[in-house]
Design a protein around this motif. Structure first.
Motif, PDB file in Angstrom:
ATOM      1  N   THR A 106      17.503  22.628 -50.081  1.00  8.82           N
ATOM      2  CA  THR A 106      17.780  21.717 -48.972  1.00  8.82           C
ATOM      3  C   THR A 106      19.094  20.965 -49.122  1.00  8.82           C
ATOM      4  OG1 THR A 106      16.629  19.849 -50.000  1.00  8.82           O
ATOM      5  CG2 THR A 106      15.296  21.342 -48.678  1.00  8.82           C
ATOM      6  N   HIS A 126      10.005  19.698 -45.790  1.00  9.43           N
ATOM      7  CA  HIS A 126       9.615  18.321 -45.481  1.00  9.43           C
ATOM      8  C   HIS A 126       8.212  17.976 -45.950  1.00  9.43           C
ATOM      9  CE1 HIS A 126      13.225  17.278 -43.433  1.00  9.43           C
ATOM     10  NE2 HIS A 126      13.046  18.113 -42.436  1.00  9.43           N
ATOM     11  N   GLN A 127       7.457  18.960 -46.422  1.00  3.77           N
ATOM     12  CA  GLN A 127       6.083  18.691 -46.843  1.00  3.77           C
ATOM     13  C   GLN A 127       5.812  19.354 -48.187  1.00  3.77           C
ATOM     14  OE1 GLN A 127       3.662  20.288 -43.677  1.00  3.77           O
ATOM     15  NE2 GLN A 127       3.827  18.442 -42.448  1.00  3.77           N
ATOM     16  N   SER A 129      15.790  21.812 -40.323  1.00  2.00           N
ATOM     17  CA  SER A 129      14.546  22.522 -40.610  1.00  2.00           C
ATOM     18  C   SER A 129      14.531  22.912 -42.084  1.00  2.00           C
ATOM     19  CB  SER A 129      14.424  23.769 -39.736  1.00  2.00           C
ATOM     20  OG  SER A 129      13.240  24.475 -40.027  1.00  2.00           O
ATOM     21  N   ASP A 177       4.728  13.949 -46.708  1.00  2.00           N
ATOM     22  CA  ASP A 177       5.211  14.491 -45.438  1.00  2.00           C
ATOM     23  C   ASP A 177       6.336  13.614 -44.894  1.00  2.00           C
ATOM     24  OD1 ASP A 177       5.650  15.433 -42.886  1.00  2.00           O
ATOM     25  OD2 ASP A 177       3.537  15.533 -42.331  1.00  2.00           O
ATOM     26  N   ARG A 178       7.558  14.147 -44.889  1.00  4.15           N
ATOM     27  CA  ARG A 178       8.709  13.381 -44.402  1.00  4.15           C
ATOM     28  C   ARG A 178       9.320  13.981 -43.134  1.00  4.15           C
ATOM     29  NH1 ARG A 178      13.499  15.063 -48.766  1.00  4.15           N
ATOM     30  NH2 ARG A 178      13.674  17.217 -48.040  1.00  4.15           N
ATOM     31  N   LYS A 179       8.560  14.790 -42.402  1.00  2.54           N
ATOM     32  CA  LYS A 179       9.170  15.458 -41.242  1.00  2.54           C
ATOM     33  C   LYS A 179       9.572  14.483 -40.151  1.00  2.54           C
ATOM     34  CE  LYS A 179       4.811  16.956 -39.030  1.00  2.54           C
ATOM     35  NZ  LYS A 179       3.887  16.565 -40.116  1.00  2.54           N
ATOM     36  N   THR A 181       7.461   8.152 -43.098  1.00  4.30           N
ATOM     37  CA  THR A 181       7.179   9.181 -44.104  1.00  4.30           C
ATOM     38  C   THR A 181       5.806   8.877 -44.666  1.00  4.30           C
ATOM     39  OG1 THR A 181       9.496   9.580 -44.661  1.00  4.30           O
ATOM     40  CG2 THR A 181       7.863  10.118 -46.341  1.00  4.30           C
ATOM     41  N   SER A 193      11.007  11.572 -40.861  1.00  5.70           N
ATOM     42  CA  SER A 193      11.835  10.605 -41.579  1.00  5.70           C
ATOM     43  C   SER A 193      13.220  10.428 -40.971  1.00  5.70           C
ATOM     44  CB  SER A 193      11.991  11.033 -43.035  1.00  5.70           C
ATOM     45  OG  SER A 193      12.736  12.233 -43.130  1.00  5.70           O
ATOM     46  N   SER A 247      15.354  13.305 -40.411  1.00  5.42           N
ATOM     47  CA  SER A 247      16.145  14.514 -40.637  1.00  5.42           C
ATOM     48  C   SER A 247      16.151  15.394 -39.393  1.00  5.42           C
ATOM     49  CB  SER A 247      15.580  15.311 -41.815  1.00  5.42           C
ATOM     50  OG  SER A 247      16.214  16.571 -41.920  1.00  5.42           O
TER      51      SER A 247
END
Length: 510
Positions: free
Chosen positions: A308, A442-443, A439, A430-432, A416, A434, A436
């Motif tokens: 990432t 995030h988890q 893709s 889980d920061r989907k 988050t 947050s 960003s």
């Protein structure tokens, strides 16, 4: 005498670092002076200071020809940036000064050992990379590369080894005064091995044996090895590339592994017994450790991951940070880790909520399993530089909750989540949401043992990161955050009644 390449790097970082405010950096996590940071290097204690070097490209917040950045600290939490220590300025390291380690010499100098990278055209006209081990000596600020570099060339690699993957030397001194060096190498079968070399003076090295090797069970190449003894056991850290998942213990991609085994110092023999992940989160790699003057084994890792790390804005003034330093111990055959105790001296403004009921409501959940109207906010429980411990109990042990959520770095749109599922013994990060836009990963989930629905977590938040320590350090999960620092709310949510004990401190970086 410093080279033109090194002088230019120092001049550039001196000018650009002045443009980065303290508020735009983490509060107590080391970030690069400018530009790009990855692996910790040369983590050591020398002349009364902790030294951290790191893989560094000052000219852009992206990976480039590697230098060594340099910072020092009295407590491993407050860092002072020094000038760039090494630059790619010799024929044997012209394409990169890669990772390595450091040690003090009997004559009072500090020795840095690193991997020099040189690309050259070979018989078929292709460009091939050669990796060798090199030395530099200095006084804690300025370093001079050894005249006889490289001290380990590609001819030191066993017949089954690859010359393009021979890197990341870890040095230590034995009780008899001799030195050992562990270097990562790729075998012809595509799997990693750790090569052990020995020396009487840290200058002239000879191959001793294969210290440990990968049979294919844990990724491919093993990077960034570390070795030490702890609580009567030998411990190897490696960062495997290209791992396949194994239940909830190891995840896809570039990971981290702790190998605990029996070590015979007299014969330099290591026999592995157990393998475990070091950190189960999203952002953790290339961890190095140190023995502090008071006898603690302390570890720091790169708080990022290669799958990432290319998704950020390259125009940022800096990118990359190190984890909070973690004290290590082995209990019941398992590695435990907790934030360094010096962090407690930064605590202020204690807020506590004991035996607090979080009421559950399953009647109006959205597609993500959330019920925003039932989120519980507690007085004084907020912030982005905090040290918070939470113990979670079901109100009714005969009918325990299915899901309990702690929402961090939250505002009206961003959050988050740390999600607890006791019936499955699973915790999910889980920061989907947050902030960003990419893709990327995030988890991540891990197994954490619950005791009749009860579990304990310590949460360390800095401006751009979160680190979770479960069950007094038996499991850790780490992730960086893109969320604007203004998002500082914390909420709790449950599908059935849950009782929590919360103790929160703000952390002052002054």
């Amino acid at each position: 005498m410093s080279s033109q390449t090194l002088r230019e790097a120092r001049k550039y970082e001196e000018a650009l670092a002045k443009l980065i405010s303290k508020e735009d950096r983490p509060g107590f996590h080391l970030s690069p002076r400018v530009g790009w940071m990855n692996d910790p290097n040369g983590f050591s204690y020398y002349n009364g200071k902790y030294h951290m070097f790191y893989q560094y490209y000052p000219y852009e917040a992206a990976w480039g020809p590697m230098h060594w950045g340099h910072a020092v600290s009295d407590d491993l939490l407050h860092w002072e940036h020094l000038t760039c220590a090494l630059a790619p300025d010799e024929f044997y390291d012209k394409d990169g000064v890669f990772s390595g380690s450091a040690i003090g010499l009997p004559d009072g100098r500090q020795l840095l050992i690193y991997t020099g990278v040189m690309k050259r055209t070979v018989e078929n006209g292709h460009l091939k990379e050669f990796q060798t081990q090199c030395l530099a000596m200095g006084d804690g600020e300025d370093y001079e590369k050894y005249a006889n570099n490289p001290v380990l060339g590609t001819d030191a690699i066993p017949a089954n080894g690859n010359v393009e993957h021979f890197r990341d030397p870890k040095i230590w001194q034995k009780k008899d005064g001799s030195y050992r060096l562990l270097v990562a190498n790729l075998k012809d079968d595509g799997f990693g091995q750790l090569l052990l070399f020995k020396s009487k003076n840290a200058l002239n090295w000879e191959f001793e044996k294969v210290f440990a090797e990968n049979d294919g069970s844990y990724g491919l190449m093993w990077e960034c090895p570390d070795f030490f003894e702890l609580d009567g056991q030998g411990v190897i850290f490696v960062s495997p590339q290209d791992m396949l998942p194994e239940g909830f213990e190891f995840h896809n991609g570039n990971g981290n592994v702790c190998i605990i085994g029996d070590y015979d110092d007299a014969t330099d023999t290591f026999v592995p017994k157990t393998f475990q992940a070091v950190d189960y989160g999203i952002d953790f790699y290339a961890h190095q450790s140190i023995l502090t003057p008071d006898g603690r084994r302390v570890m720091i890792g790169w708080m990022q991951n290669w799958d990432t790390s290319g998704a950020h804005d390259r125009n940022l003034p800096w990118f990359g940070q190190m984890t909070v330093p973690r004290e290590l111990e082995i209990k019941n055959g398992r590695l435990y880790q907790n934030p360094i105790r010096e962090l407690e001296s930064m605590r202020k403004d204690k807020v506590e909520h004991l035996n607090t009921v979080i009421k559950g409501d399953e009647s109006v959940l959205d597609t993500e399993g959330h019920n925003p109207s039932s989120r519980v906010y507690l007085d004084g429980i907020e912030g982005r530089q905090i040290d918070m411990t939470i113990t979670i109990h079901p109100e009714n042990v005969e009918d325990i909750y299915d899901k309990f959520t702690i929402g961090l770095a939250s505002d009206s749109k961003k959050h988050t989540d740390v999600i607890f599922r006791p019936k499955e013994n699973i915790v999910k990060l889980d920061r989907k949401f947050s902030g960003s836009r990419r893709s990327i990963v995030h988890q991540r989930r891990t197994k954490v043992p619950f005791n009749n629905g009860e579990v304990k977590v310590r949460i360390i938040l800095d401006r751009f990161s979160m680190e979770l320590f479960f069950e007094d350090g038996a499991y850790a999960m780490t992730a960086t955050l893109d969320t604007d620092v203004s998002a500082k709310e914390i909420y709790f949510e449950a599908n059935k009644n849950v009782i929590i004990d919360v103790t929160k401190y703000d952390l002052s970086d002054n």
